[in-house]
Design an enzyme around this catalytic site. Structure first.
Site, PDB file in Angstrom:
ATOM      1  N   ASN A 132     -14.608  -0.461  -3.122  1.00  0.00           N
ATOM      2  CA  ASN A 132     -14.547  -1.681  -2.611  1.00  0.00           C
ATOM      3  C   ASN A 132     -15.611  -2.466  -3.681  1.00  0.00           C
ATOM      4  O   ASN A 132     -15.607  -3.833  -3.489  1.00  0.00           O
ATOM      5  CB  ASN A 132     -14.973  -1.933  -1.046  1.00  0.00           C
ATOM      6  CG  ASN A 132     -14.056  -1.614  -0.173  1.00  0.00           C
ATOM      7  OD1 ASN A 132     -14.399  -1.072   0.971  1.00  0.00           O
ATOM      8  ND2 ASN A 132     -12.786  -2.012  -0.445  1.00  0.00           N
ATOM      9  N   ASP A 134      -8.525  -2.115   8.381  1.00  0.00           N
ATOM     10  CA  ASP A 134      -7.995  -2.854   7.560  1.00  0.00           C
ATOM     11  C   ASP A 134      -7.433  -4.107   8.009  1.00  0.00           C
ATOM     12  O   ASP A 134      -7.017  -4.148   9.173  1.00  0.00           O
ATOM     13  CB  ASP A 134      -7.021  -2.012   6.706  1.00  0.00           C
ATOM     14  CG  ASP A 134      -6.706  -2.339   5.373  1.00  0.00           C
ATOM     15  OD1 ASP A 134      -7.475  -3.442   4.951  1.00  0.00           O
ATOM     16  OD2 ASP A 134      -5.690  -2.038   4.764  1.00  0.00           O
TER      17      ASP A 134
HETATM   18  C1  IPE Z   1      -9.856   0.919   3.021  1.00  0.00           C
HETATM   19  O1  IPE Z   1      -9.248  -0.675   2.927  1.00  0.00           O
HETATM   20  C2  IPE Z   1     -11.289   0.455   2.895  1.00  0.00           C
HETATM   21  C3  IPE Z   1     -11.893   0.192   4.235  1.00  0.00           C
HETATM   22  C4  IPE Z   1     -11.391  -0.249   5.183  1.00  0.00           C
HETATM   23  C5  IPE Z   1     -13.267  -0.047   4.124  1.00  0.00           C
HETATM   24  P1  IPE Z   1      -8.866  -1.327   1.535  1.00  0.00           P
HETATM   25  O2  IPE Z   1      -8.255  -2.622   1.815  1.00  0.00           O
HETATM   26  O3  IPE Z   1     -10.168  -1.156   0.649  1.00  0.00           O
HETATM   27  O4  IPE Z   1      -7.748  -0.289   1.029  1.00  0.00           O
HETATM   28  P2  IPE Z   1      -6.722  -0.735  -0.049  1.00  0.00           P
HETATM   29  O5  IPE Z   1      -7.331  -1.262  -1.502  1.00  0.00           O
HETATM   30  O6  IPE Z   1      -5.658  -1.536   0.440  1.00  0.00           O
HETATM   31  O7  IPE Z   1      -5.950   0.660  -0.322  1.00  0.00           O
HETATM   32  C1  IPE Z   2     -11.049  -4.108   5.767  1.00  0.00           C
HETATM   33  O1  IPE Z   2     -10.460  -5.287   5.407  1.00  0.00           O
HETATM   34  C2  IPE Z   2     -12.403  -4.179   5.552  1.00  0.00           C
HETATM   35  C3  IPE Z   2     -13.150  -3.847   4.257  1.00  0.00           C
HETATM   36  C4  IPE Z   2     -12.516  -3.070   3.245  1.00  0.00           C
HETATM   37  C5  IPE Z   2     -14.318  -3.964   4.089  1.00  0.00           C
HETATM   38  P1  IPE Z   2      -9.777  -5.971   3.951  1.00  0.00           P
HETATM   39  O2  IPE Z   2     -10.768  -6.839   3.655  1.00  0.00           O
HETATM   40  O3  IPE Z   2      -9.383  -4.777   3.244  1.00  0.00           O
HETATM   41  O4  IPE Z   2      -8.602  -7.049   4.673  1.00  0.00           O
HETATM   42  P2  IPE Z   2      -7.216  -7.233   3.769  1.00  0.00           P
HETATM   43  O5  IPE Z   2      -6.573  -5.753   3.494  1.00  0.00           O
HETATM   44  O6  IPE Z   2      -7.618  -7.711   2.445  1.00  0.00           O
HETATM   45  O7  IPE Z   2      -6.381  -8.121   4.738  1.00  0.00           O
HETATM   46 MG    MG Z   3      -7.636  -3.937   2.921  1.00  0.00          MG
END
Ligand code: IPE
Ligand code: IPE
Ligand code: MG
Length: 233
Positions: free
Chosen positions: A65, A17
């Site tokens: 996602n 994340d």
């Molecule tokens: C969790 O991260 C999913 C992945 C790392 C693929 P998200 O960024 O989607 O989770 P939330 O929305 O902050 O809970």
């Molecule tokens: C995690 O990074 C990767 C995926 C969920 C694909 P994020 O895209 O959620 O990054 P933040 O949380 O917005 O920084």
């Molecule tokens: Mg995220």
């Protein structure tokens, strides 16, 4: 730090994340963050090979996602497809067996086919199993497993039998789950499998994760006392 605890660590699962925040902080589009995240994946596989971790799982795209902009979603898909196709890391040379968990049905055909091709071409590799969770959600996985069981004529089932219907049937439960970026939540990742995992939530954003960060996680893990409901002997 004693190395013995590494014998007790088969499977590390990572909720990657912070890619978006990493890019935004630099005034760059979110997809640049995802691209930078790929480098962190390579560094982490290298480090796990070094410490002889047998299973490494990355949460790459959740069932939730799909709520993101089409542009970001397509960017992630292209990145993944091109990466698997070009294979710059060379999975075979490193002895990496690539697998997936999650429901691939909604993905574009070319991405699905490329992933299955990579899995087939790396299936004999023995150094480490690297699993990508794609369109994966713990709840979705359970529902799909229940529907498989309902198709059989079973009247009742044990947990060990049920487990064989989960996407993770080829994986041991994770010993250590790492979620980067300082968020203290699981976001629907491996809910059943994590029943007794040790959880670690470092502040580092995923693209900045590397061997040093992994070592910090291993150090924390080495100090945890796992009891699995028993008492210390
Ligand atoms: C969790 O991260 C999913 C992945 C790392 C693929 P998200 O960024 O989607 O989770 P939330 O929305 O902050 O809970
Ligand atoms: C995690 O990074 C990767 C995926 C969920 C694909 P994020 O895209 O959620 O990054 P933040 O949380 O917005 O920084
Ligand atoms: Mg995220």
């Amino acid at each position: 730090m004693s190395k013995n605890y590494l014998n007790l660590l088969d499977h590390i699962a990572i909720i990657m994340d912070g890619n978006g925040r990493w890019a935004t902080k630099r005034g760059l589009p979110r997809n640049v963050g995802h691209k930078a995240g790929v480098k962190a994946i390579e560094k982490t596989i290298d480090a796990c090979l070094k410490y002889k971790i047998k299973y490494l799982t990355f949460f790459a795209f959740s069932t939730e996602n799909w709520k993101r902009d089409e542009k970001e979603i397509n960017g992630i898909f292209s990145l993944l497809r091109d990466y698997l196709h070009d294979n710059p890391y060379n999975f075979n040379e490193k002895g990496v067996s690539v697998k997936h968990i999650g429901d691939l049905n909604p993905f574009p055909e070319d991405l699905k086919n490329q992933l299955l091709k990579t899995e087939k071409e790396t299936s004999k590799n023995k150094n480490i199993t690297v699993t990508f969770a794609l369109n994966y959600g713990g709840r979705d996985e359970v529902v799909r497993a229940i529907n498989k069981v309902l198709k059989s004529d079973k009247k009742g089932i044990t947990f060990d039998e049920f487990k064989k219907n989960l996407d993770t049937k080829f994986l041991p439960d994770p010993d250590l789950v790492i979620r980067t970026s300082g968020e203290n939540r699981l976001s629907n990742f491996m809910l059943l499998q994590m029943a007794y995992s040790e959880l670690y939530f470092p502040k580092v954003l995923w693209p900045d994760f590397n061997e040093k960060e992994l070592l910090k996680a291993l150090k924390v893990f080495s100090k945890r006392e796992r009891r699995f409901g028993g008492i210390k002997k």
